[in-house]
Write an enzyme that holds these catalytic residues in place. Sequence first.
Site, PDB file in Angstrom:
ATOM      1  N   GLU A  86       0.826  -1.214   0.000  1.00 35.63           N
ATOM      2  CA  GLU A  86       0.000   0.000   0.000  1.00 35.63           C
ATOM      3  C   GLU A  86       0.859   1.263   0.000  1.00 35.63           C
ATOM      4  O   GLU A  86       0.405   2.337   0.405  1.00 35.63           O
ATOM      5  CB  GLU A  86      -0.943  -0.014   1.198  1.00 35.63           C
ATOM      6  N   HIS A 143      -5.218   2.603  -0.249  1.00 34.42           N
ATOM      7  CA  HIS A 143      -4.357   3.515  -1.009  1.00 34.42           C
ATOM      8  C   HIS A 143      -4.154   2.991  -2.424  1.00 34.42           C
ATOM      9  O   HIS A 143      -3.938   1.804  -2.617  1.00 34.42           O
ATOM     10  CB  HIS A 143      -2.990   3.656  -0.334  1.00 34.42           C
ATOM     11  N   LYS A 170     -10.902   5.672   5.218  1.00 31.95           N
ATOM     12  CA  LYS A 170      -9.902   6.567   4.628  1.00 31.95           C
ATOM     13  C   LYS A 170      -9.513   6.073   3.242  1.00 31.95           C
ATOM     14  O   LYS A 170      -9.175   4.899   3.056  1.00 31.95           O
ATOM     15  CB  LYS A 170      -8.651   6.628   5.509  1.00 31.95           C
TER      16      LYS A 170
END
Length: 251
Positions: A86, A143, A170
């Site tokens: 990530e 991500h 997130k």
Amino acid sequence: MSCVNIRGCCIGEGRPKVIIPIVEPTEAAILEKAAEFSTLRADCVEWRIDCFEGAKDFPTIVHCAAKLRVALKDQLLLFTFRTKAEGGKVALSHEEYLHFIRVVLATDCADLIDIEFFTAGAELPALIEEAHTAGAAVVCSSHDFHKTPPRTELVSRMMQMQRAGADLPKLAVMPQSRADVLELLAATAEMADRHPETPIITMSMGALGAVSRLSGEAFGSAMTFANPGQASAPGQVSLEVVNEVLDALHL
């Protein structure tokens, strides 16, 4: 939007809360940086443990965590091991990653803990439940350092994080065009307007996406990362500028 209240800091209400990262390699440097950060205008300090020279030495992590908690006083402390898959510095096997999460939770030092959505896999709901039992809020992260997925996929991913029990979904994505930045902002606004069960954290990375790090209050991102001298991700804006702009754009 709902609010996550930790140490009197209401994440999801008003001005986005500012996170600054510690990326130093040694315990001495980490604690020196923590002493400096404790005086800065920031709401939360993130310890990027994958940058630590003892990243796989769990007893050393526990030892440093206790000292870091004391050094930061009442600032929020977020523990993050960003895996290589990530965009982080160190690769962990699935079993090592699960063990890391549980080691951190056992320290009782984490106000928040980052749990990677894809790395945790099927164990995500159980890990989130363990974190809550330990008194830590969960930032569930995903991500993409190569592209920006479509808005529908971004929204779907954050909703899955919510359903798993995450306190703060997130997303960090890389734009290839201005339209990609708008896609991220549109997904953020849709979550804030239609799925406000939790606050969310979103950002478009790199210089092109820097605006997304500064416009969170308008579009619905509850926290943002700032660069206090050394960035932990592409496009992080300096702490001084972040505070100035967040104040100027405060609704």
